[in-house]
Design a protein around this motif. Sequence first.
Motif, PDB file in Angstrom:
ATOM      1  N   PHE A  45      40.340  48.603  38.096  1.00  0.00           N
ATOM      2  CA  PHE A  45      39.416  47.153  38.886  1.00  0.00           C
ATOM      3  C   PHE A  45      38.287  47.755  39.715  1.00  0.00           C
ATOM      4  N   ASN A  46      36.949  46.793  39.292  1.00  0.00           N
ATOM      5  CA  ASN A  46      35.420  47.095  40.223  1.00  0.00           C
ATOM      6  C   ASN A  46      35.616  47.255  41.584  1.00  0.00           C
ATOM      7  N   ALA A  47      34.671  48.320  41.567  1.00  0.00           N
ATOM      8  CA  ALA A  47      34.407  47.931  43.556  1.00  0.00           C
ATOM      9  C   ALA A  47      36.180  48.212  44.515  1.00  0.00           C
ATOM     10  N   GLY A  48      36.667  48.949  44.267  1.00  0.00           N
ATOM     11  CA  GLY A  48      38.156  49.340  44.987  1.00  0.00           C
ATOM     12  C   GLY A  48      39.061  48.546  45.043  1.00  0.00           C
ATOM     13  N   THR A  49      39.633  48.834  45.101  1.00  0.00           N
ATOM     14  CA  THR A  49      41.702  48.138  45.213  1.00  0.00           C
ATOM     15  C   THR A  49      42.029  46.803  46.088  1.00  0.00           C
ATOM     16  N   THR A  50      40.496  46.274  46.638  1.00  0.00           N
ATOM     17  CA  THR A  50      41.121  44.622  48.301  1.00  0.00           C
ATOM     18  C   THR A  50      39.963  44.211  48.426  1.00  0.00           C
ATOM     19  N   LYS A  51      39.813  43.096  47.906  1.00  0.00           N
ATOM     20  CA  LYS A  51      39.144  42.228  48.495  1.00  0.00           C
ATOM     21  C   LYS A  51      39.512  41.389  48.726  1.00  0.00           C
ATOM     22  N   VAL A  52      39.278  40.663  50.335  1.00  0.00           N
ATOM     23  CA  VAL A  52      39.279  39.893  51.462  1.00  0.00           C
ATOM     24  C   VAL A  52      38.716  38.540  51.198  1.00  0.00           C
ATOM     25  N   TYR A  53      39.386  37.305  50.996  1.00  0.00           N
ATOM     26  CA  TYR A  53      38.956  36.036  51.539  1.00  0.00           C
ATOM     27  C   TYR A  53      39.427  35.779  52.521  1.00  0.00           C
ATOM     28  N   CYS A  54      38.304  34.280  52.755  1.00  0.00           N
ATOM     29  CA  CYS A  54      39.243  33.477  54.114  1.00  0.00           C
ATOM     30  C   CYS A  54      40.199  32.501  53.511  1.00  0.00           C
ATOM     31  N   ALA A  55      41.535  32.208  53.815  1.00  0.00           N
ATOM     32  CA  ALA A  55      42.722  30.774  53.620  1.00  0.00           C
ATOM     33  C   ALA A  55      41.530  29.660  52.768  1.00  0.00           C
ATOM     34  N   ASP A  56      40.697  29.689  53.748  1.00  0.00           N
ATOM     35  CA  ASP A  56      40.191  28.402  52.877  1.00  0.00           C
ATOM     36  C   ASP A  56      38.894  28.426  52.247  1.00  0.00           C
ATOM     37  N   ASP A  57      38.998  29.690  51.730  1.00  0.00           N
ATOM     38  CA  ASP A  57      37.716  29.818  50.404  1.00  0.00           C
ATOM     39  C   ASP A  57      37.916  29.148  49.241  1.00  0.00           C
ATOM     40  N   ALA A  58      36.977  28.654  48.651  1.00  0.00           N
ATOM     41  CA  ALA A  58      37.226  27.410  47.840  1.00  0.00           C
ATOM     42  C   ALA A  58      37.170  28.355  46.047  1.00  0.00           C
ATOM     43  N   ASN A  59      37.453  29.365  46.232  1.00  0.00           N
ATOM     44  CA  ASN A  59      37.124  30.597  45.081  1.00  0.00           C
ATOM     45  C   ASN A  59      38.746  30.013  44.709  1.00  0.00           C
ATOM     46  N   ILE A  60      39.395  30.942  45.748  1.00  0.00           N
ATOM     47  CA  ILE A  60      40.970  31.020  45.615  1.00  0.00           C
ATOM     48  C   ILE A  60      41.422  29.610  44.845  1.00  0.00           C
ATOM     49  N   ALA A  61      41.465  28.261  44.957  1.00  0.00           N
ATOM     50  CA  ALA A  61      41.798  27.160  44.686  1.00  0.00           C
ATOM     51  C   ALA A  61      41.387  27.338  43.064  1.00  0.00           C
ATOM     52  N   SER A  62      40.083  27.290  42.879  1.00  0.00           N
ATOM     53  CA  SER A  62      39.539  27.448  41.968  1.00  0.00           C
ATOM     54  C   SER A  62      39.793  28.811  40.601  1.00  0.00           C
ATOM     55  N   GLY A  63      39.975  29.754  41.097  1.00  0.00           N
ATOM     56  CA  GLY A  63      40.274  31.115  40.090  1.00  0.00           C
ATOM     57  C   GLY A  63      39.614  32.361  40.387  1.00  0.00           C
ATOM     58  N   LEU A  64      40.259  33.073  40.502  1.00  0.00           N
ATOM     59  CA  LEU A  64      39.680  34.412  41.303  1.00  0.00           C
ATOM     60  C   LEU A  64      38.960  35.108  40.759  1.00  0.00           C
ATOM     61  N   GLU A  65      37.419  35.393  40.672  1.00  0.00           N
ATOM     62  CA  GLU A  65      36.512  36.333  39.075  1.00  0.00           C
ATOM     63  C   GLU A  65      37.533  37.862  39.360  1.00  0.00           C
ATOM     64  N   MET A  66      37.834  38.788  38.107  1.00  0.00           N
ATOM     65  CA  MET A  66      38.053  39.855  38.277  1.00  0.00           C
ATOM     66  C   MET A  66      37.185  40.780  37.474  1.00  0.00           C
ATOM     67  N   THR A  67      36.995  42.081  37.822  1.00  0.00           N
ATOM     68  CA  THR A  67      36.413  42.676  36.790  1.00  0.00           C
ATOM     69  C   THR A  67      36.693  43.878  36.416  1.00  0.00           C
ATOM     70  N   LEU A  68      36.836  44.325  35.335  1.00  0.00           N
ATOM     71  CA  LEU A  68      36.898  45.545  34.831  1.00  0.00           C
ATOM     72  C   LEU A  68      35.889  46.050  35.120  1.00  0.00           C
ATOM     73  N   ASP A  69      36.469  47.904  34.699  1.00  0.00           N
ATOM     74  CA  ASP A  69      35.609  49.211  34.837  1.00  0.00           C
ATOM     75  C   ASP A  69      36.554  49.543  33.563  1.00  0.00           C
ATOM     76  N   ILE A  70      35.674  49.757  32.304  1.00  0.00           N
ATOM     77  CA  ILE A  70      36.418  50.497  31.111  1.00  0.00           C
ATOM     78  C   ILE A  70      35.100  51.010  30.557  1.00  0.00           C
ATOM     79  N   THR A  71      35.850  52.743  30.544  1.00  0.00           N
ATOM     80  CA  THR A  71      34.858  53.595  29.879  1.00  0.00           C
ATOM     81  C   THR A  71      35.299  54.069  28.285  1.00  0.00           C
ATOM     82  N   LEU A  72      35.103  54.251  28.075  1.00  0.00           N
ATOM     83  CA  LEU A  72      35.558  55.214  25.958  1.00  0.00           C
ATOM     84  C   LEU A  72      34.635  56.874  26.475  1.00  0.00           C
ATOM     85  N   ALA A  73      35.640  57.708  26.699  1.00  0.00           N
ATOM     86  CA  ALA A  73      34.746  58.943  26.120  1.00  0.00           C
ATOM     87  C   ALA A  73      33.874  59.213  27.865  1.00  0.00           C
ATOM     88  N   GLY A  74      34.205  58.625  28.706  1.00  0.00           N
ATOM     89  CA  GLY A  74      33.461  58.697  29.614  1.00  0.00           C
ATOM     90  C   GLY A  74      31.995  57.466  29.310  1.00  0.00           C
TER      91      GLY A  74
END
Length: 242
Positions: free
Chosen positions: A124-153
């Motif tokens: 996962f990109n940018a660490g292992t934790t994301k923090v949201y306030c419970a009323d954040d509209a993004n929680i209900a709409s679907g949270l965006e995830m970003t992966l770090d992917i490398t091939l041979a570095g």
Amino acid sequence: MKKLQKLLLLAIFSIGIFGTAKAQVPTVDATQNGVVAGGKYTYTVPNTAGQSWTWTIIDNTGAILDGTGGEYAMVDVEDYEKEITWNTNGTFYVLVETTIDLTGCTNQYAIQVNVASNDYTVAFNAGTTKVYCADDANIASGLEMTLDITLAGGAPAAAYYDMEVQFQVDGGATQTATIGADHKFNIPGITIADPVAPAMANITVTIVKVTDKNGVEFTPLAADQDLVIAINPIPAKPTISF
């Protein structure tokens, strides 16, 4: 004595011929790079009426491989088209000999296939934790995830996309998303009924597996497979006395 010498020379000559007789590394007409062990690729020659084709897989020593050694697996789509899954890294040659059926005249074409080890990494990109306030509209709409992917570095080439990522939310059913070179995907929205006292303090998203465009599968290290989404309650609505 002379007759014996002639027979001896003939024997030595014969040993020289038959001792070196084996398949040879073919003359290469083209080279295929960017192949990763575990990937499946389609190889096609022109489908010309009145012709037939013989496909041969050769290793870098010139030995003909029949697939029983596990280096590759070939599926016959048509006489003129094959699907090959390269299972091990190394240098291989795909040789096609075409024959005009009426005359028996032949010609051939060979490609060199350079198969690299499966050195994919994913986290996962940018660490292992994301923090949201419970009323954040993004929680209900679907949270965006970003992966770090490398091939041979390094960053995988465009030829490896789109990729399929399988993931779980809080250990639930495995879900699937498609990612491009930006490595982004959304998990389904989460309903927080009461943001002041949310029913959950955190949600864990787990990467199960990623598969590139050519069918190469890779998984994260245990330390990189989870992302925790922390959901912090909001304070009760303040009232103003007046």
